[in-house]
Design an enzyme around this catalytic site. Structure first.
Site, PDB file in Angstrom:
ATOM      1  N   ALA A 154      38.972  31.756  47.973  1.00 25.05           N
ATOM      2  CA  ALA A 154      40.289  31.229  48.331  1.00 25.05           C
ATOM      3  C   ALA A 154      41.341  32.331  48.300  1.00 25.05           C
ATOM      4  O   ALA A 154      41.158  33.375  47.678  1.00 25.05           O
ATOM      5  CB  ALA A 154      40.683  30.104  47.367  1.00 25.05           C
ATOM      6  N   ASP A 155      42.435  32.048  48.981  1.00 28.66           N
ATOM      7  CA  ASP A 155      43.615  32.906  48.930  1.00 28.66           C
ATOM      8  C   ASP A 155      44.832  31.999  48.976  1.00 28.66           C
ATOM      9  O   ASP A 155      44.882  31.068  49.777  1.00 28.66           O
ATOM     10  CB  ASP A 155      43.633  33.883  50.105  1.00 28.66           C
ATOM     11  CG  ASP A 155      44.754  34.901  49.959  1.00 28.66           C
ATOM     12  OD1 ASP A 155      44.660  35.734  49.033  1.00 28.66           O
ATOM     13  OD2 ASP A 155      45.723  34.843  50.733  1.00 28.66           O
TER      14      ASP A 155
END
Length: 185
Positions: A69-70
């Site tokens: 994720a970011d």
């Protein structure tokens, strides 16, 4: 023997969210550089980085599910990263003070051997109360501002600043758990 999931992140917040819901996983952070590309939209950025992280770690463990994720915070068209100094943290909090901002997390789930992958971006609107200069100074002094997009932690001391959240709370923490679990299913 069942293959454990991989969280391709060193984020203690993502780790805690997945641990809280009882998932069995290993933490293997990606080596992908979190860069900004000129002209890239916030959604394109988080999806690109989440996919790159999942490819990086998932490629090393092709028979396991990788979750990457970011997360970014943006306000009035500007992306706020993780503050690198006290002054930068204070500037970010001043920009967020009294305004609604967006928290956007892109996540990618992939399993190379099964040829399965998916990604999604989740957006949450957060309204921060109007902060006094003393509140900003005090909060930055707690040290909680660092290593967090936008310079605050909704799940920590920073909760006192949040007037409202429209959308996924866990997204603001760093991983939209409901959507991740849906995709894994």
């Amino acid at each position: 023997m069942r293959k454990r999931l991989i969280l391709a992140s060193k984020s203690p917040r993502r780790y805690e969210l997945l641990r809280q819901i009882g998932l069995d996983f290993d933490v293997i952070p990606s080596g992908i550089e979190e860069d900004f590309r000129h002209g890239e939209s916030p959604e394109s950025r988080v999806l690109r980085l989440a996919k790159a992280k999942a490819l990086d770690v998932g490629g090393q463990y092709p028979d396991r599910w990788a979750i990457a994720a970011d997360t970014i915070v943006y306000v009035q068209g500007s992306i706020l990263g993780k503050p690198k100094s006290r002054e930068e943290a204070k500037e970010m909090l001043n920009r967020l003070s009294g305004k609604e901002h967006r928290v956007l997390t892109g996540f990618s789930v992939r399993h190379f051997k099964k040829g399965r992958e998916g990604q999604q971006a989740v957006l949450t609107a957060v309204k921060m109360k109007r902060l006094t200069l003393d509140e900003i100074e005090w909060y930055v002094g707690t040290g909680e501002s660092f290593e967090k997009a936008g310079g605050y932690a909704v799940q920590g001391i920073g909760a006192f600043m949040i007037e409202s959240i429209h959308g996924s709370y866990t997204n603001v923490v760093g991983l939209p758990v409901c959507e991740v679990i849906q995709m894994l299913k």
